[in-house]
Design a protein around this motif. Structure first.
Motif, PDB file in Angstrom:
ATOM      1  N   ALA A 178      -8.939  60.566 -34.257  1.00  0.00           N
ATOM      2  CA  ALA A 178      -8.503  61.301 -33.070  1.00  0.00           C
ATOM      3  C   ALA A 178      -6.983  61.365 -32.964  1.00  0.00           C
ATOM      4  CB  ALA A 178      -9.094  60.640 -31.823  1.00  0.00           C
ATOM      5  N   GLU A 179      -6.300  60.266 -33.268  1.00  0.00           N
ATOM      6  CA  GLU A 179      -4.842  60.261 -33.106  1.00  0.00           C
ATOM      7  C   GLU A 179      -4.146  61.207 -34.077  1.00  0.00           C
ATOM      8  OE1 GLU A 179      -5.812  56.416 -35.482  1.00  0.00           O
ATOM      9  OE2 GLU A 179      -6.733  57.653 -33.914  1.00  0.00           O
ATOM     10  N   VAL A 180      -4.754  61.431 -35.247  1.00  0.00           N
ATOM     11  CA  VAL A 180      -4.193  62.402 -36.198  1.00  0.00           C
ATOM     12  C   VAL A 180      -4.285  63.801 -35.601  1.00  0.00           C
ATOM     13  CG1 VAL A 180      -4.393  63.403 -38.502  1.00  0.00           C
ATOM     14  CG2 VAL A 180      -4.799  60.956 -38.173  1.00  0.00           C
ATOM     15  N   LYS A 189      -5.040  52.361 -39.634  1.00  0.00           N
ATOM     16  CA  LYS A 189      -6.366  52.304 -39.032  1.00  0.00           C
ATOM     17  C   LYS A 189      -7.063  53.667 -38.968  1.00  0.00           C
ATOM     18  CE  LYS A 189      -6.102  48.048 -36.319  1.00  0.00           C
ATOM     19  NZ  LYS A 189      -6.201  47.465 -34.949  1.00  0.00           N
ATOM     20  N   VAL A 190      -6.367  54.721 -39.374  1.00  0.00           N
ATOM     21  CA  VAL A 190      -7.070  56.009 -39.525  1.00  0.00           C
ATOM     22  C   VAL A 190      -8.195  55.868 -40.546  1.00  0.00           C
ATOM     23  CG1 VAL A 190      -5.113  57.431 -38.823  1.00  0.00           C
ATOM     24  CG2 VAL A 190      -5.393  56.849 -41.247  1.00  0.00           C
ATOM     25  N   ASP A 242     -22.597  48.408 -32.122  1.00  0.00           N
ATOM     26  CA  ASP A 242     -21.384  47.731 -31.656  1.00  0.00           C
ATOM     27  C   ASP A 242     -20.257  47.878 -32.679  1.00  0.00           C
ATOM     28  OD1 ASP A 242     -20.002  45.696 -29.807  1.00  0.00           O
ATOM     29  OD2 ASP A 242     -19.886  44.718 -31.775  1.00  0.00           O
ATOM     30  N   LEU A 243     -20.585  47.690 -33.952  1.00  0.00           N
ATOM     31  CA  LEU A 243     -19.565  47.833 -34.992  1.00  0.00           C
ATOM     32  C   LEU A 243     -19.023  49.255 -35.021  1.00  0.00           C
ATOM     33  CD1 LEU A 243     -17.887  46.926 -37.380  1.00  0.00           C
ATOM     34  CD2 LEU A 243     -19.886  47.258 -38.865  1.00  0.00           C
ATOM     35  N   ILE A 244     -19.892  50.244 -34.952  1.00  0.00           N
ATOM     36  CA  ILE A 244     -19.436  51.638 -34.985  1.00  0.00           C
ATOM     37  C   ILE A 244     -18.529  51.932 -33.791  1.00  0.00           C
ATOM     38  CG2 ILE A 244     -20.205  54.039 -34.784  1.00  0.00           C
ATOM     39  CD1 ILE A 244     -22.679  53.203 -36.452  1.00  0.00           C
ATOM     40  N   ARG A 245     -18.907  51.455 -32.597  1.00  0.00           N
ATOM     41  CA  ARG A 245     -18.049  51.662 -31.421  1.00  0.00           C
ATOM     42  C   ARG A 245     -16.655  51.079 -31.643  1.00  0.00           C
ATOM     43  NH1 ARG A 245     -22.801  49.905 -28.595  1.00  0.00           N
ATOM     44  NH2 ARG A 245     -23.846  51.652 -27.551  1.00  0.00           N
ATOM     45  N   ARG A 246     -16.596  49.921 -32.276  1.00  0.00           N
ATOM     46  CA  ARG A 246     -15.302  49.264 -32.486  1.00  0.00           C
ATOM     47  C   ARG A 246     -14.490  49.949 -33.592  1.00  0.00           C
ATOM     48  NH1 ARG A 246     -15.204  43.775 -30.445  1.00  0.00           N
ATOM     49  NH2 ARG A 246     -17.119  43.370 -29.274  1.00  0.00           N
ATOM     50  N   VAL A 252      -6.232  52.635 -30.569  1.00  0.00           N
ATOM     51  CA  VAL A 252      -5.966  52.097 -31.910  1.00  0.00           C
ATOM     52  C   VAL A 252      -5.736  50.589 -31.860  1.00  0.00           C
ATOM     53  CG1 VAL A 252      -4.436  52.220 -33.915  1.00  0.00           C
ATOM     54  CG2 VAL A 252      -5.012  54.296 -32.653  1.00  0.00           C
ATOM     55  N   HIS A 253      -5.163  50.089 -30.768  1.00  0.00           N
ATOM     56  CA  HIS A 253      -4.888  48.656 -30.677  1.00  0.00           C
ATOM     57  C   HIS A 253      -6.178  47.849 -30.614  1.00  0.00           C
ATOM     58  CE1 HIS A 253      -0.650  49.469 -30.198  1.00  0.00           C
ATOM     59  NE2 HIS A 253      -0.916  50.312 -29.220  1.00  0.00           N
ATOM     60  N   ARG A 254      -7.255  48.454 -30.106  1.00  0.00           N
ATOM     61  CA  ARG A 254      -8.545  47.769 -30.011  1.00  0.00           C
ATOM     62  C   ARG A 254      -9.444  48.085 -31.206  1.00  0.00           C
ATOM     63  NH1 ARG A 254     -11.144  50.108 -25.600  1.00  0.00           N
ATOM     64  NH2 ARG A 254     -12.775  48.537 -25.831  1.00  0.00           N
ATOM     65  N   ARG A 255      -9.091  49.072 -31.977  1.00  0.00           N
ATOM     66  CA  ARG A 255      -9.888  49.402 -33.165  1.00  0.00           C
ATOM     67  C   ARG A 255      -9.775  48.262 -34.176  1.00  0.00           C
ATOM     68  NH1 ARG A 255      -8.060  54.760 -35.759  1.00  0.00           N
ATOM     69  NH2 ARG A 255      -8.563  55.456 -33.639  1.00  0.00           N
ATOM     70  N   LEU A 256     -10.887  47.964 -34.832  1.00  0.00           N
ATOM     71  CA  LEU A 256     -10.896  46.858 -35.783  1.00  0.00           C
ATOM     72  C   LEU A 256     -10.047  47.166 -37.011  1.00  0.00           C
ATOM     73  CD1 LEU A 256     -14.681  45.835 -35.816  1.00  0.00           C
ATOM     74  CD2 LEU A 256     -12.844  44.954 -34.366  1.00  0.00           C
ATOM     75  N   SER A 257      -9.529  46.119 -37.625  1.00  0.00           N
ATOM     76  CA  SER A 257      -8.904  46.225 -38.947  1.00  0.00           C
ATOM     77  C   SER A 257      -9.988  46.088 -40.009  1.00  0.00           C
ATOM     78  CB  SER A 257      -7.869  45.124 -39.123  1.00  0.00           C
ATOM     79  OG  SER A 257      -8.517  43.850 -39.176  1.00  0.00           O
TER      80      SER A 257
END
Length: 272
Positions: A178-180, A189-190, A242-246, A252-257
Motif C-alpha cells: 500500500a505504501e508504494v 517491509k514491502v 493472524d499471520l496474514i493480518r500482521r 509499516v511499524h507494526r508489520r512483521l519483519s
C-alpha cells in the motif's frame, strides 16, 4: 561468441522472460544442464530496461552463495545479445503450483513460506529489497514438492542502508504494498506485504484485493479492508489468518519483519 558456442549448447526454449527467451542449455565442459536467458539488446526499450537488467546481474553476483537465490553461473555479452547462464530449476514456479493445486494445505504453505522468509531475511540482512515478489518469481529446484525454492528476477531489486528509505513505484499489481501505491518512501517491509499476499493466495486460491484492471486492483489495496470470507477461510486456522493480518498491515511499524514471520506460531507449529 565463439567461446559461447564452444562452452554451451543451447537446446529447447523453456519459457519467456520480460526481456527475452529462456532456453535449456548444456555446459559442454562439465555436462551440467542450465537455464539461459537470452536478451536481444534491440528489444530493450530504453535506458531503464538496461539499468534493470544490469541491476539484476550485479545483485545476483552480490547475493551469490545462498541456496534460496537462483544462482547466476556465467554471463556473456556482445553487440547484439546478452546471455545469462543460470541454475536450472526444473520444478517450475509457485504460480504453476497454485494453478495445479488450487489451494495449499496449511503445512504445505508454511514450508514454502518458511523457506521464502529465510531467503528474504538474508536479502534484507545484506541490504537488498526484492520489490517484486510474486509466485512467478519463486521457483522450485526440483519436481518434488519441498522447501527447496529459489527466488528469481531481481531486476526491480534495490540496495539500501539500515534505516534508509527507498522510492519509486515498482512491482506487480496484486502484490504491491500500500505504501508504494501511495507514493510514499518505503523500506524493505514491502517484501513482507508481497509475501503476505502470496500466503493468502496459496491458502485460498484467490487474491486478497481484486479488480479487473491494474487501477482497480490498486484502489482495492488502498481502500478495502482485509477480509477472510467464509468460503474458504472458515476451515483455515485462526493462526494463519493472524499471520496474514500482521504481514498485510498498512502500518509499516507494526508489520512483521522476516525474522518475526519465522517466529510466528503458525510457521513454528506447521514446520516442526
Amino acid at each position: 561468441m565463439n567461446t559461447l558456442c564452444k562452452d554451451y549448447q543451447l537446446t529447447e526454449e523453456i519459457g519467456r522472460g520480460r526481456f527475452g527467451s529462456i532456453c535449456r542449455c548444456v555446459n559442454t565442459q562439465t555436462g551440467e544442464v542450465l537455464a539461459c536467458k537470452i536478451i536481444h539488446k534491440a528489444d530493450l526499450q530504453d535506458s531503464l530496461d538496461k539499468d534493470c537488467l544490469f541491476n539484476e546481474i550485479a545483485i545476483l553476483k552480490y547475493l551469490c552463495g545462498h541456496r534460496g537465490i537462483v544462482e547466476l553461473r556465467d554471463f556473456h555479452e556482445n553487440d547484439e545479445c546478452l546471455w545469462l547462464f543460470m541454475e536450472l530449476c526444473s520444478g517450475g514456479d509457485l504460480f504453476d503450483k497454485i494453478v495445479e493445486k488450487k489451494k495449499f494445505r496449511e503445512k504445505e504453505a508454511a514450508v514454502v513460506m518458511k523457506s521464502l522468509m529465510e531467503t528474504i531475511g538474508y536479502c534484507h540482512s545484506k541490504g537488498v529489497a526484492h520489490r517484486d515478489l510474486k509466485p512467478e518469481n519463486i521457483l522450485f529446484a526440483s519436481n518434488s514438492f519441498s522447501n527447496d525454492i529459489r527466488i528469481a528476477d531481481f531486476g526491480q531489486a534495490a540496495s539500501f542502508n539500515p534505516g534508509e528509505k527507498m522510492s519509486g513505484i515498482v512491482g506487480t499489481p496484486y502484490y504491491v504494498a500500500a505504501e508504494v501505491l501511495q507514493g510514499k518512501d518505503y523500506d524493505e517491509k514491502v517484501d513482507i506485504w508481497s509475501a503476505g499476499v502470496i500466503l493468502y493466495v496459496m491458502l485460498s486460491g484467490i487474491p486478497p484485493f481484486n479488480g479487473d484492471t491494474p487501477q482497480q486492483i490498486f484502489e482495492a489495496v488502498l481502500r478495502e479492508r482485509l477480509r477472510f470470507p467464509n468460503e474458504p477461510w472458515l476451515t483455515i486456522s485462526h493462526s494463519a489468518k493472524d499471520l496474514i493480518r500482521r504481514m498485510l498491515c498498512r502500518d509499516v511499524h507494526r508489520r512483521l519483519s522476516a525474522d518475526e514471520v519465522l517466529g510466528h506460531r503458525w510457521i513454528v507449529d506447521n514446520c516442526l
